[in-house]
Design a protein around this motif. Sequence first.
Motif, PDB file in Angstrom:
ATOM      1  N   SER A 656       0.828  -1.207   0.000  1.00  0.00           N
ATOM      2  CA  SER A 656       0.000   0.000   0.000  1.00  0.00           C
ATOM      3  C   SER A 656       0.860   1.254   0.000  1.00  0.00           C
ATOM      4  N   GLY A 657       2.170   1.104   0.259  1.00  0.00           N
ATOM      5  CA  GLY A 657       3.060   2.247   0.349  1.00  0.00           C
ATOM      6  C   GLY A 657       3.158   2.828   1.746  1.00  0.00           C
ATOM      7  N   LEU A 658       2.555   2.161   2.735  1.00  0.00           N
ATOM      8  CA  LEU A 658       2.621   2.644   4.112  1.00  0.00           C
ATOM      9  C   LEU A 658       3.787   1.982   4.844  1.00  0.00           C
ATOM     10  N   PRO A 659       4.482   2.741   5.688  1.00  0.00           N
ATOM     11  CA  PRO A 659       5.657   2.182   6.361  1.00  0.00           C
ATOM     12  C   PRO A 659       5.284   1.390   7.608  1.00  0.00           C
ATOM     13  N   ALA A 660       6.145   0.454   7.963  1.00  0.00           N
ATOM     14  CA  ALA A 660       6.085  -0.134   9.295  1.00  0.00           C
ATOM     15  C   ALA A 660       6.726   0.861  10.251  1.00  0.00           C
ATOM     16  N   GLY A 661       6.089   1.092  11.380  1.00  0.00           N
ATOM     17  CA  GLY A 661       6.595   2.072  12.322  1.00  0.00           C
ATOM     18  C   GLY A 661       7.657   1.509  13.239  1.00  0.00           C
ATOM     19  N   PRO A 662       8.390   2.381  13.942  1.00  0.00           N
ATOM     20  CA  PRO A 662       9.407   1.932  14.895  1.00  0.00           C
ATOM     21  C   PRO A 662       8.775   1.135  16.031  1.00  0.00           C
ATOM     22  N   PHE A 663       9.550   0.200  16.598  1.00  0.00           N
ATOM     23  CA  PHE A 663       9.050  -0.568  17.735  1.00  0.00           C
ATOM     24  C   PHE A 663      10.209  -1.229  18.461  1.00  0.00           C
ATOM     25  N   GLU A 664       9.924  -1.657  19.675  1.00  0.00           N
ATOM     26  CA  GLU A 664      10.814  -2.501  20.457  1.00  0.00           C
ATOM     27  C   GLU A 664       9.974  -3.601  21.083  1.00  0.00           C
ATOM     28  N   LEU A 665      10.393  -4.880  20.896  1.00  0.00           N
ATOM     29  CA  LEU A 665       9.667  -6.019  21.457  1.00  0.00           C
ATOM     30  C   LEU A 665      10.653  -7.038  22.017  1.00  0.00           C
ATOM     31  N   SER A 666      10.256  -7.651  23.104  1.00  0.00           N
ATOM     32  CA  SER A 666      11.053  -8.748  23.645  1.00  0.00           C
ATOM     33  C   SER A 666      10.857  -9.985  22.780  1.00  0.00           C
ATOM     34  N   ILE A 667      11.920 -10.750  22.595  1.00  0.00           N
ATOM     35  CA  ILE A 667      11.801 -11.992  21.833  1.00  0.00           C
ATOM     36  C   ILE A 667      10.969 -12.972  22.652  1.00  0.00           C
ATOM     37  N   GLY A 668       9.962 -13.513  22.002  1.00  0.00           N
ATOM     38  CA  GLY A 668       9.035 -14.401  22.689  1.00  0.00           C
ATOM     39  C   GLY A 668       7.806 -13.704  23.208  1.00  0.00           C
ATOM     40  N   SER A 669       7.602 -12.409  22.822  1.00  0.00           N
ATOM     41  CA  SER A 669       6.456 -11.650  23.311  1.00  0.00           C
ATOM     42  C   SER A 669       5.530 -11.291  22.171  1.00  0.00           C
ATOM     43  N   SER A 670       4.326 -10.880  22.546  1.00  0.00           N
ATOM     44  CA  SER A 670       3.334 -10.383  21.602  1.00  0.00           C
ATOM     45  C   SER A 670       3.079  -8.919  21.883  1.00  0.00           C
ATOM     46  N   SER A 671       2.745  -8.169  20.845  1.00  0.00           N
ATOM     47  CA  SER A 671       2.437  -6.750  20.998  1.00  0.00           C
ATOM     48  C   SER A 671       0.971  -6.587  21.345  1.00  0.00           C
ATOM     49  N   PRO A 672       0.620  -5.655  22.257  1.00  0.00           N
ATOM     50  CA  PRO A 672      -0.793  -5.386  22.506  1.00  0.00           C
ATOM     51  C   PRO A 672      -1.446  -4.875  21.243  1.00  0.00           C
ATOM     52  N   SER A 673      -2.667  -5.288  21.010  1.00  0.00           N
ATOM     53  CA  SER A 673      -3.361  -4.855  19.799  1.00  0.00           C
ATOM     54  C   SER A 673      -4.841  -4.726  20.099  1.00  0.00           C
ATOM     55  N   HIS A 674      -5.541  -4.084  19.174  1.00  0.00           N
ATOM     56  CA  HIS A 674      -6.982  -3.916  19.324  1.00  0.00           C
ATOM     57  C   HIS A 674      -7.705  -5.211  18.966  1.00  0.00           C
TER      58      HIS A 674
END
Length: 674
Positions: A656-674
């Motif tokens: 779509s031409g939209l970027p992935a934004g910056p992030f930091e995640l622990s290996i083995g974790s999931s990101s909170p989401s809606h």
Amino acid sequence: MRRVITEIRRSRASMALVAVLAASNAWAGPLLHPVFQDHAVLQRDQSVSIWGTAAANDSVTISLGAHTATARADDSGNWKASLPAMPAGGPFNLTASASSGSTQTVSDVLVGDVWLCSGQSNMVLPVHRALDSRSEIAGSANDAIRMLTVDLANAVHPRTQFAAPAQWRIAGPDTVAEFSATCFYFARELQKTAKVPMGLITSAWGGSKIEAWMSAQGLRDAGGYDVALDVLSIRRTDVDAAAKRWGAEWEGWWHRQPATRNTVDPWATKMTASQWRTARAGLGHWENWGVPELQRYNGALWYRTTASVSAQQAKQRARLVIGGVDEADQTWVNGRAVGNDMGFSDAAANDKFSKLPRGPRAYYLNAGTLRAGENVVVISVLDTYANGGLYGAASQRAIQFEDGSAVALDREWFYQLPPRGAQTPPRAPWEATAGVTTIYNAMIAPIANYSIRGVAWYQGESNTDEAGRYQSLLGHFMTDWRRVFATPDLPFLIVQLANFGTPPTMPGESNWAALREAQRQAVAADKHAGLAIAIDIGDRYDIHPANKQEVGRRLARAARRLVYGETIAASGPIPVEVAREGDRAIIRFGDVDRRLISYGTDHPIGFELCGSEAGTCRFAEATLDGSRVTLRTEAPATRVRYCWADSPVCTLYDESGLPAGPFELSIGSSSPSH
């Protein structure tokens, strides 16, 4: 017959007298609050609050189209009514009629979606400073986009009225040049799919911190602001007592720092010559003194001088005038804290002499502050951006006395830098942009009853020094405004900080990156919030990037998903989880349009693998596979970071031409989401 005629005449005279009395009791001012003006836009599909002021206990009838409502003014004359929900449409006349005879009508009122656009300078930036402004302004005519801009103001307690007149303006070549560019382009883009009138209320202030936009209750709920709020409360009735109390807090902060515990207090009356250096004659911004360590210095600098006062002058009330200050100061006279401010002082608030005009920053001095003979003036000046220091004509700096005499502060000035490792000084709670509740009180409280569809929030640059706390603050901020606007599910569209500064050559720590992560986490944890990524549309040389059209498009896309229910990605690919598979870390992305792609290279760059401690990150080679990114982990790693810098180079997008934004995640974790 004659008796009947006489009675009729008496009755008519009595009726005329009643009419005269009613007219004399009619409310002389406008009935409607100033937010209700010609060309206003009211929120569709929800009940709409209308309020204003009338004579005490007057009955007020409101009409809009086919709808009416009635309210009664209280003993202070304040009234509030509620109109039923209406679909988008108009134009209508909005009329308020009081039982005492007053009437007010505003015309050309539309019903559509109302958005509150707030934040700091990137929300303030006008259309005439954005990209392609000449063409954009020439083609801006749109009767269905209107904007009301709230004038800059701050207050120590909530106001009900604007500090200066505000007007709803219809978008067009004669008006749109001064519109908030981000807000205008957001509404214009949104109208392509939500074909209703757009009402935009821009209430934003450059350089402002989020704490200044929150109510007192919101900050108390956030925790950690009770002292500042208590001092601010004192200032409402006693400026001098508040200055003394805050000075004690400031001094306590100085003493608690490890870097300053074994130093002589700079505000002490005795001067330790080895710590002080001679300042440039005439002062001015310290970047221009020719001192190498000050040429690019942002932070605190201490100033010191002396003044000789006669015995007669020492007995009088006085005012210390220190001239222009960039930006904030804490000032002492003879070791006693006398004031702390940012910007120009308000003579009505800060001195007791009606004959002293409004002017450069100045502080009232209580009797006993000065003494006959030598007096010591010490000023700590904090500068956070660009030039800093005491500036302006040297003649502005003086001690003025009630009898009209004055003592110029024209002796030699000295300066010193804080000890290495000293922290940034605390900001006075009454500062306009860095205080607590100050902007909310003057620029949000007056419109708190207005029905709105949602909030577009573009802020964070001024809070990068407290990124670790910003996630909590942003969450409390959204909760606070939902309470203020009486809308528990009020949507918030958050613009994530854009890239700014020199791109990195190796991994490192970044307050800007940490604040972006705080924004991401706060939005991900809030089902009524959306994020607009701007990491690829900043300007490494300008903290105010000009491409506000794209910011508006991305805000509109987030709104289409969050508010209008379209089944589109809100802001491009988002990280969902990071899993370890042997010697690899697999990052799975959601909201991917078809597949992930990388611009300018076969492999996306900007990924880092990190240990648990700071300073352990290293760039990692990444490969793409549909909606996944794989990193090879040759050494132990516990975290993955992407685009972690003030101004990172980011190449990961989807089709779509939209970027992935910056992030930091622990290996083995999931990101909170809606």
